[in-house]
Design a protein around this motif. Structure first.
Motif, PDB file in Angstrom:
ATOM      1  N   LYS A 176      39.518  30.801  44.912  1.00 39.36           N
ATOM      2  CA  LYS A 176      38.996  31.200  43.613  1.00 39.36           C
ATOM      3  C   LYS A 176      40.013  32.047  42.841  1.00 39.36           C
ATOM      4  O   LYS A 176      40.151  31.908  41.624  1.00 39.36           O
ATOM      5  N   ARG A 236      42.622  29.770  41.438  1.00 38.87           N
ATOM      6  CA  ARG A 236      42.105  28.976  40.318  1.00 38.87           C
ATOM      7  C   ARG A 236      41.882  29.822  39.071  1.00 38.87           C
ATOM      8  O   ARG A 236      41.569  29.311  38.011  1.00 38.87           O
ATOM      9  N   ASP A 295      39.484  32.303  38.897  1.00 42.88           N
ATOM     10  CA  ASP A 295      38.060  32.608  38.744  1.00 42.88           C
ATOM     11  C   ASP A 295      37.763  34.102  38.686  1.00 42.88           C
ATOM     12  O   ASP A 295      36.643  34.497  38.352  1.00 42.88           O
ATOM     13  N   VAL A 296      38.740  34.948  38.998  1.00 44.19           N
ATOM     14  CA  VAL A 296      38.532  36.391  38.909  1.00 44.19           C
ATOM     15  C   VAL A 296      38.807  36.805  37.470  1.00 44.19           C
ATOM     16  O   VAL A 296      39.947  36.816  37.025  1.00 44.19           O
ATOM     17  N   ARG A 297      37.744  37.140  36.760  1.00 46.83           N
ATOM     18  CA  ARG A 297      37.877  37.482  35.332  1.00 46.83           C
ATOM     19  C   ARG A 297      38.391  38.901  35.128  1.00 46.83           C
ATOM     20  O   ARG A 297      39.119  39.170  34.194  1.00 46.83           O
TER      21      ARG A 297
END
Length: 186
Positions: free
Chosen positions: A47, A50, A52-54
């Motif tokens: 993640k 990709r 996905d860590v905002r």
């Protein structure tokens, strides 16, 4: 996100203990904890790569959330596929032996029962309750010693229990408050 393998190792070493604790509290199996923890880090790293860590400031919460979800999903899958034999042979079955706190509280309850019996006003109530319920003497022996028939004995026990219960409930309120405090409640 750049693929630096040392960053992967740093992340795993930083969060490994916390993830293991979260997972173990849910799956309650040493072997499953290792597997689920590895799966957690696999998902976390995928993640992160990709994107996905905002919010990087919330990475700890992100990792903890994935650990919790992975453990829950593991349990769901395990419940669907586990046979009775697998369930009986896993560490998921809690130890039925009482822990130290339970043993202490049990002894305190026994002391409370004995104390309440000793505080009963009637000697016969004290004797009947102690001999029948604590010493577990035979009813016929008690009847013979006290010159009672079995129906009379039943009446004596019934009334003695009622008086015991009334006195016990007064003491139990104080005891329950102490027990809650020992267990960490309010």
């Amino acid at each position: 996100m750049s693929g630096d393998s040392t960053a992967d190792d740093d992340l795993v070493s930083r969060y490994n203990q916390g993830v293991s604790i979260i997972v173990d509290r849910i799956v309650k199996s040493r072997h499953a904890t290792e597997d689920v923890s590895q799966e957690t880090f696999k998902i976390v790293l995928e993640k992160i790569k990709r994107g996905d860590v905002r919010d990087p400031e919330r990475l700890s919460g992100f990792v903890c959330g994935i650990a919790r979800n992975t453990a829950i999903n593991y349990l769901r899958g395990a419940r669907k596929t586990a046979s009775l034999e697998e369930v009986l042979n896993t560490e998921q079955i809690p130890d039925p032996a009482p822990n130290q706190l339970d043993e202490i509280l049990s002894r305190e309850r026994a002391l409370l029962v004995r104390r309440v019996i000793s505080e009963l006003n009637r000697e016969r109530d004290r004797e009947v309750l102690f001999r029948y319920f604590i010493a577990e003497e035979d009813k016929d022996n008690i009847c013979r010693d006290l010159n009672l028939t079995r129906p009379q004995f039943n009446g004596v026990v019934f009334r003695a229990i009622a008086r015991f219960k009334e006195l016990y409930l007064r003491h139990a309120v104080q005891y329950t408050t102490s027990e809650v405090q020992l267990r960490g409640g309010r």
